[in-house]
Design a protein around this motif. Structure first.
Motif, mmCIF file in Angstrom:
data_model
loop_
_atom_site.group_PDB
_atom_site.id
_atom_site.type_symbol
_atom_site.label_atom_id
_atom_site.label_comp_id
_atom_site.label_asym_id
_atom_site.label_seq_id
_atom_site.Cartn_x
_atom_site.Cartn_y
_atom_site.Cartn_z
ATOM 1 N N ALA A 1 13.128 25.688 4.072
ATOM 2 C CA ALA A 1 13.290 26.145 5.151
ATOM 3 C C ALA A 1 12.262 26.348 6.319
ATOM 4 O O ALA A 1 11.482 26.625 5.713
ATOM 5 C CB ALA A 1 14.684 26.984 6.006
ATOM 6 N N THR B 1 10.497 21.650 -8.336
ATOM 7 C CA THR B 1 12.142 21.010 -7.281
ATOM 8 C C THR B 1 11.264 19.486 -7.885
ATOM 9 O O THR B 1 10.886 18.758 -7.435
ATOM 10 C CB THR B 1 11.159 21.710 -6.510
ATOM 11 N N TRP C 1 13.872 15.372 -3.051
ATOM 12 C CA TRP C 1 14.535 14.769 -1.694
ATOM 13 C C TRP C 1 15.313 16.044 -2.166
ATOM 14 O O TRP C 1 15.741 16.678 -2.897
ATOM 15 C CB TRP C 1 15.002 13.783 -2.155
ATOM 16 N N GLY C 2 15.646 17.066 -1.050
ATOM 17 C CA GLY C 2 16.630 17.895 -0.573
ATOM 18 C C GLY C 2 15.964 19.444 -1.372
ATOM 19 O O GLY C 2 15.224 18.981 -2.794
ATOM 20 N N PRO C 3 16.449 20.337 -1.174
ATOM 21 C CA PRO C 3 16.503 21.632 -2.002
ATOM 22 C C PRO C 3 17.085 22.032 -3.567
ATOM 23 O O PRO C 3 17.452 22.677 -4.067
ATOM 24 C CB PRO C 3 16.550 22.652 -0.997
ATOM 25 N N GLN C 4 16.701 20.590 -3.889
ATOM 26 C CA GLN C 4 17.055 21.042 -5.999
ATOM 27 C C GLN C 4 15.502 21.572 -7.001
ATOM 28 O O GLN C 4 14.866 20.839 -6.946
ATOM 29 C CB GLN C 4 17.291 19.431 -6.284
ATOM 30 N N ASP D 1 21.334 23.884 -6.866
ATOM 31 C CA ASP D 1 21.280 23.183 -5.653
ATOM 32 C C ASP D 1 21.013 24.463 -4.937
ATOM 33 O O ASP D 1 21.642 26.126 -4.554
ATOM 34 C CB ASP D 1 23.177 22.920 -5.084
ATOM 35 N N GLU E 1 20.543 24.143 -1.697
ATOM 36 C CA GLU E 1 20.319 24.073 0.175
ATOM 37 C C GLU E 1 21.305 24.831 1.055
ATOM 38 O O GLU E 1 22.361 25.256 0.235
ATOM 39 C CB GLU E 1 21.360 22.646 0.531
ATOM 40 N N GLU E 2 21.133 25.507 2.084
ATOM 41 C CA GLU E 2 21.366 26.181 2.672
ATOM 42 C C GLU E 2 21.568 28.363 1.762
ATOM 43 O O GLU E 2 22.916 28.682 2.350
ATOM 44 C CB GLU E 2 22.569 25.984 3.253
ATOM 45 N N ARG F 1 21.961 28.487 -0.839
ATOM 46 C CA ARG F 1 23.001 28.138 -2.230
ATOM 47 C C ARG F 1 22.256 28.891 -3.461
ATOM 48 O O ARG F 1 20.808 28.155 -3.745
ATOM 49 C CB ARG F 1 23.884 27.020 -2.279
ATOM 50 N N ARG G 1 16.971 9.968 -5.176
ATOM 51 C CA ARG G 1 17.695 10.594 -6.213
ATOM 52 C C ARG G 1 18.314 9.814 -7.840
ATOM 53 O O ARG G 1 19.810 10.534 -8.273
ATOM 54 C CB ARG G 1 19.271 10.651 -5.612
#
Length: 321
Positions: A28, A70, A73-76, A90, A92-93, A95, A120
């Motif tokens: 973050a 990782t 794209w995105g926190p994956q 996942d 994100e936030e 999780r 993706r």
């Protein structure tokens, strides 16, 4: 006399078992994180500010986590374990949920490799069902792209390390694979054929690192030497030379993102640091008290090393200019 090697910038403790995988990523607000995978199946998400775990992920049933990556794209997060599963997390936030899994068909030592194809959508290479096979899948659909099997009678043995790669001069994905017989093969994934193969080592290839900018790479094995090789025309493998080591056994190798520094993880508990262009030795980091299983660089030049002594050392050496 050479200057003594420095101490780590800091040490992360609390993995609770041997550390077998490391990967840097952005968290973050762009704050860097370090991910570690342990012998007992846990993935720790470390804050480099507080130097403590932010989260602990438990998705591999107590089996060793061998690879972490990782997605861009995105926190994956992708994690590979010796429980025959590759998990997609996942993050994100805050999780910490497994949102998908890929069932693997080989419990060997070979780490997966991933190549982003489109937003993706990505390509994943993993050991296949046959002992000498590599399976390439498209994710998230899990559709099989190809099964790469050496020609009958080649006797390469098991794939030991993999690196998917997209050459600038070609739209076709390529795969570098190091094998049990000590050879390295370059595959055209779409055509399912070997473009080039070269004998690099007399022992199984334990790790490889590729520098796409220079079309050049390096590999290590159970023996006392590193092999440096090139990709002539990005198609033909050629051994450029070897670099003798003091002790046998390389578990992992990484080239820093700026292509200036190479680090190796040794069975002799040492991390060795080289100038990548010339292979000039720069430092021997003798901090750990057990095998160093993995090394990783972040974009800012930090080097992390994970060991059987359950510690992760983080170093600031030769900062990028």
């Amino acid at each position: 006399m050479a200057a003594p090697a420095p101490d780590p910038q800091f040490v992360l403790r609390g993995a609770r078992s041997a550390v077998h995988a490391l990967h840097f990523c952005d968290g973050a607000q762009g704050r860097p994180l370090l991910l570690s995978g342990s012998l007992h199946g846990l993935v720790h998400v470390w804050s480099l500010q507080t130097r403590r775990p932010l989260a602990t992920l438990d998705g591999h049933g107590g089996q060793c986590v061998t690879w972490l990556h990782t997605l861009p794209w995105g926190p994956q997060l992708l994690s590979q374990g010796r429980d025959l599963k590759l998990c997609l997390w996942d993050l994100e936030e805050g999780r910490n949920a497994v949102v998908d899994t890929v069932c693997l068909e080989s419990v060997g030592f070979c780490r997966a490799s991933v190549l982003a194809e489109a937003p993706r959508r990505w390509m994943l290479a993993v050991p296949g069902r046959g002992s000498d096979e590599v399976q390439v899948l498209e994710l998230p659909s899990k559709t099989s792209v190809s099964c790469l099997k050496p020609a009958a009678g080649a006797r390469l043995g098991m794939p030991m390390c993999l690196q998917l790669w997209q050459a600038e001069s070609s739209p076709r994905p390529l795969l570098l694979a190091g094998y049990e017989d000590g050879s390295l093969a370059l595959w055209d994934v779409s055509a399912r054929k070997v473009c080039s193969r070269v004998a690099c080592h007399s022992e199984p290839v334990m790790g490889l690192a590729l520098d796409p900018r220079r079309a050049r790479g390096v590999s290590g094995s159970a023996e006392k030497a590193l092999a440096v090789w090139s990709l002539e025309g990005q198609q033909a493998l050629q051994v450029c030379g070897t670099h003798e080591l003091t002790n046998p056994g390389i578990a992992d190798l990484k080239i820093r993102p700026d292509s200036k520094i190479l680090a190796t993880a040794g069975w002799d508990h040492r991390v060795r640091v080289f100038q990548w262009r010339t292979m000039r030795p720069l430092a021997v980091l003798a901090f750990h008290s057990a095998t160093v299983h993995c090394v990783a660089f972040d974009a800012a030049g930090l080097l992390a090393a994970g060991s059987g002594d359950q510690r992760i050392s983080v170093w600031s050496l030769y900062p990028p200019t």
